[in-house]
Scaffold this active site. Structure first.
Site, PDB file in Angstrom:
ATOM      1  N   LEU A  13       0.823  -1.201   0.000  1.00  0.00           N
ATOM      2  CA  LEU A  13       0.000   0.000   0.000  1.00  0.00           C
ATOM      3  C   LEU A  13       0.864   1.261   0.000  1.00  0.00           C
ATOM      4  O   LEU A  13       0.609   2.207  -0.755  1.00  0.00           O
ATOM      5  CB  LEU A  13      -0.933  -0.022   1.200  1.00  0.00           C
ATOM      6  CG  LEU A  13      -1.963   1.100   1.282  1.00  0.00           C
ATOM      7  CD1 LEU A  13      -3.317   0.553   1.723  1.00  0.00           C
ATOM      8  CD2 LEU A  13      -1.509   2.188   2.242  1.00  0.00           C
TER       9      LEU A  13
ATOM     10  N   GLN B  77       2.301   2.112  -3.365  1.00  0.00           N
ATOM     11  CA  GLN B  77       1.347   2.725  -4.278  1.00  0.00           C
ATOM     12  C   GLN B  77       0.945   4.127  -3.834  1.00  0.00           C
ATOM     13  O   GLN B  77       0.728   5.014  -4.655  1.00  0.00           O
ATOM     14  CB  GLN B  77       0.097   1.844  -4.405  1.00  0.00           C
ATOM     15  CG  GLN B  77      -0.905   2.321  -5.428  1.00  0.00           C
ATOM     16  CD  GLN B  77      -0.327   2.411  -6.829  1.00  0.00           C
ATOM     17  OE1 GLN B  77       0.625   1.709  -7.156  1.00  0.00           O
ATOM     18  NE2 GLN B  77      -0.887   3.279  -7.657  1.00  0.00           N
ATOM     19  N   GLU B  78       0.823   4.324  -2.539  1.00  0.00           N
ATOM     20  CA  GLU B  78       0.360   5.615  -2.016  1.00  0.00           C
ATOM     21  C   GLU B  78       1.378   6.725  -2.219  1.00  0.00           C
ATOM     22  O   GLU B  78       1.047   7.810  -2.692  1.00  0.00           O
ATOM     23  CB  GLU B  78       0.043   5.497  -0.516  1.00  0.00           C
ATOM     24  CG  GLU B  78      -1.288   4.852  -0.203  1.00  0.00           C
ATOM     25  CD  GLU B  78      -2.466   5.780  -0.498  1.00  0.00           C
ATOM     26  OE1 GLU B  78      -2.258   6.955  -0.815  1.00  0.00           O
ATOM     27  OE2 GLU B  78      -3.602   5.300  -0.402  1.00  0.00           O
ATOM     28  N   SER B  79       2.615   6.488  -1.818  1.00  0.00           N
ATOM     29  CA  SER B  79       3.574   7.602  -1.758  1.00  0.00           C
ATOM     30  C   SER B  79       4.930   7.304  -2.368  1.00  0.00           C
ATOM     31  O   SER B  79       5.763   8.203  -2.449  1.00  0.00           O
ATOM     32  CB  SER B  79       3.802   7.995  -0.290  1.00  0.00           C
ATOM     33  OG  SER B  79       4.490   6.950   0.400  1.00  0.00           O
TER      34      SER B  79
ATOM     35  N   TYR C 112      -5.703   1.258  -8.469  1.00  0.00           N
ATOM     36  CA  TYR C 112      -5.089   1.217  -7.140  1.00  0.00           C
ATOM     37  C   TYR C 112      -5.213  -0.174  -6.519  1.00  0.00           C
ATOM     38  O   TYR C 112      -4.235  -0.735  -6.030  1.00  0.00           O
ATOM     39  CB  TYR C 112      -5.782   2.254  -6.259  1.00  0.00           C
ATOM     40  CG  TYR C 112      -5.284   2.361  -4.841  1.00  0.00           C
ATOM     41  CD1 TYR C 112      -4.260   3.231  -4.514  1.00  0.00           C
ATOM     42  CD2 TYR C 112      -5.860   1.612  -3.811  1.00  0.00           C
ATOM     43  CE1 TYR C 112      -3.811   3.354  -3.206  1.00  0.00           C
ATOM     44  CE2 TYR C 112      -5.422   1.727  -2.508  1.00  0.00           C
ATOM     45  CZ  TYR C 112      -4.397   2.597  -2.206  1.00  0.00           C
ATOM     46  OH  TYR C 112      -3.950   2.710  -0.911  1.00  0.00           O
TER      47      TYR C 112
END
Length: 662
Positions: free
Chosen positions: A508, A511-513, A618
């Site tokens: 996660l 993918q997020e940051s 996502y």
């Protein structure tokens, strides 16, 4: 901001001849002045920026701000002084756009061959037009084909592609391989995407006399359709199709009724099929079972766009009677050659062929799965498992040599990019880094050079450039670069303490940051795990984090604690379903609660049907990331399918979901 030691040395070396090293503040002030359009301030500050490692940016901002009044000599002086840099090519890109707007084709033709990026669609359209004007009737068919493709792909009205299309459609002396039908199709594409200005520009090309009627149908499609409209010409038929498309956005049932009972028989088969395709796509995006009924009224799938056909596949997968495999095959077969090669549609067509059961179908499916099977993405991993293999860590490439590292360390563009990122100009740094590493650029980097550049970024803990650069290699796969594990002690310990899979957390965060500590989204999410302020406050209370304040969100340990705490609460709320929890983390829990209603599906089918494109992408990326991180952290082969499971309505016997979960 304190620079890493190597970057400090680079800055010092770049300015060794300066009596007084320019301050980073000067560069930052110029960046701000450029965003504000303050030409006077930029000109005032430029002398103080001379000698700074980021001087090319300072000079670019100053000249770009007054490009409309700059002399040809000033431009040539800039191109000479900063020859070979990203800034030289960036300014030439800007200048080519201005030359196109001014219709200065002579200067455009002279400058365009020097443009290296070649990634601006509008500039490309201008260049194709210049070629058409030069070659006339001898222009190749590929000119029209490329203009058509670029024009259709442009979401908003732009001068370059609109002008090129207009000239090619209206050129009665030339080969005229573009026609008014192309303009009507562009109008449909644009109006469906709620781009009325671009649609109007296309209508004006096709039939200037129809602009008044177009304004009427765009303002009030229902009234337009119920007025005394007679379909006596191609133009009127197209206007009716546009009115139905516009109406479908707010009243799909009304548009379907009008098409079925009144207008369908009067439209051409192609026009009629297009409108049914629009209705089918919109119904599929609403997860409505009407989608397949609408698609069923299409007499020829070849009249539909790739996007409509993609939603037909999704609707067929989600059918309450079970996957409609023949419809999947039918839709994929009708896609463009380019779309057919996308891993999603290769995979689902292969699955559909396997469901047919014959030896030939199985053999064809095996070949298709083998063509995409790898660890590189969601459908690639699923194809691997369909072939009976699990997801394992690929063999690592040979380590980057000292010579390769030294060549990368001396690359001025990469260094300038890292310095820009280090002082807070991330957008500029990323663009310059991508310019240096992009394979499609003339003389682009080899795979070994890309690995060396990625390692350079890794060593500076610029993780997003490390990952993205390493992902560009085709033959080599360095998992340590593509799936780094920064802050491993903190992430693994925190995940273990609260009962989370550390691989899921890493999947996660990646993918997020991309592990950017100070990452901030356009909607205000912050830090490694991209936590919203309100969500952070709520979660802090839930997990007992005392004295929490909003300014702590970007603190690494606090961000990890809150992000993992929220992820655990979401995961529990969705009964341990990783796909549903990932969707909730991205789009909020309310939407996935609705999206899960319907038939019980393989989670891959469910994920492909997520209505929001961003969330759909996502979920797939987080789960593929998770599987790779699990293989890396455990050293054992892993199953993506096992993590996906199935998705269906909530079990009514279980406790109610946490209604206040933000």
């Amino acid at each position: 901001m304190k620079l890493p030691r190597i970057l400090t040395l680079i800055v010092a070396a770049a300015c060794a001849a300066c009596q007084a090293q320019p301050r980073d503040d000067t560069i930052l002030d110029m960046s701000q002045a450029f965003k504000q359009g303050n030409r006077q301030r930029l000109t005032q500050l430029l002398p103080a920026a001379r000698g700074h490692a980021l001087e090319p940016w300072a000079a670019y901002w100053e000249l770009r701000a007054r490009l409309d009044t700059a002399s040809a000599q000033e431009l040539q002086d800039f191109f000479t002084r900063y020859a070979g840099t990203y800034q030289e090519d960036r300014l030439r890109n800007d200048w080519l756009l201005l030359l196109g707007q001014r219709r200065d084709w002579t200067t455009f033709a002279a400058e365009h061959p020097k443009y290296r990026m070649n990634d601006d669609k509008e500039v490309r359209c201008y260049a194709l037009l210049v070629g058409h004007l030069r070659e006339g009737a001898n222009a190749p068919a590929s000119t029209s084909d490329e203009v058509r493709k670029l024009w259709f792909a442009q979401p908003r009205e732009d001068d370059g592609c609109t002008l090129a299309a207009s000239r090619l459609i209206g050129d009665v002396q030339g080969p005229k391989r573009m026609t008014a039908a192309d303009a009507w199709r562009k109008a449909r594409i644009s109006l469906e995407a709620n781009r009325p200005k671009a649609a109007g520009a296309a209508v004006e090309i096709a039939a200037p006399e129809a602009m008044g009627a177009f304004a009427d149908l765009n303002a009030a499609p229902a009234r337009f359709l119920t007025s005394r409209v007679t379909v006596a010409s191609k133009m009127r038929k197209e206007l009716i199709a546009l009115a139905l498309i516009k109406l479908a956005a707010t009243d799909a049932q009304g548009a379907a009724t009008q098409l079925d009972s009144k207008w369908g028989p009067q439209l051409s088969p192609e026009e009629r099929n297009w409108v049914w395709g629009v209705l089918g796509k919109q119904a599929a995006q609403r997860l409505s079972y009407d989608a397949l009924d609408y698609y069923g009224k299409v007499s020829r799938d070849g009249d539909l766009s790739d996007d409509m056909l993609a939603w037909k596949v999704r609707a067929a997968l989600r059918s309450p009677q079970g996957p409609q495999w023949p419809l999947v095959i039918q839709a994929v077969n009708a896609m463009s050659d380019e779309a057919k090669l996308e891993p999603a549609w290769v995979y689902w067509k292969a699955r559909a062929l396997l469901a047919q059961g014959s030896e030939q179908h199985r053999a064809d499916a095996q070949k298709m799965l083998q063509s995409i099977a790898s660890v590189r993405g969601f459908y690639e991993q699923l194809a691997l498992e369909e072939l009976g293999q699990k997801v394992s860590v690929p063999a690592r490439p040979a380590p980057v040599t000292a010579e390769e590292k030294e060549a990368t360390r001396l690359n001025p563009t990469l260094n300038r990019a890292l310095i820009a990122i280090a002082i807070g100009l991330r957008s500029e740094g990323v663009r310059e880094w991508n310019y240096a590493t992009n394979l499609h650029r003339n003389g682009g980097m080899s795979e070994r050079e890309l690995l060396a550049a990625a390692q350079f970024a890794c060593d500076q803990q610029v993780w997003d450039r490390c990952i993205n650069t390493s992902e560009r290699t085709k033959a080599e796969f360095d998992i340590d670069q593509r799936y780094p594990t920064p802050f491993r002690d903190s992430v693994v310990k925190r995940a273990k303490d609260i009962g989370l899979d550390a691989a899921y957390v890493y999947g996660l965060i990646r993918q997020e940051s991309r592990f950017i500590m100070d990452a901030r989204s356009g909607v205000g999410a912050s830090g490694l795990m991209q936590v919203m302020p309100a969500t952070a406050r709520w979660t802090a209370r839930k997990i007992g984090l005392a004295n929490f304040t909003a300014d702590q969100i970007t603190d690494r340990e606090t961000n990890i604690a809150i992000g993992t705490g929220y992820l655990k609460l979401v995961l529990d709320d969705f009964d341990g379903s990783m796909p549903l929890a990932a969707a909730a983390y991205n789009a909020g829990p309310g939407r996935p609660r609705n999206w899960r209603n319907g038939p019980v599906l393989e989670a891959a089918m469910w994920a492909e049907n997520v209505p929001f494109g961003e969330t759909r992408d996502y979920v797939k990326k987080v789960l593929a990331n998770t599987t790779m991180y699990a293989a890396l952290l455990s050293g054992q082969p892993q199953s993506l399918k096992a993590r996906l499971g199935t998705v269906g309505p909530r079990d009514a016997s279980r406790a109610e979901p946490n209604k206040d979960l933000p």
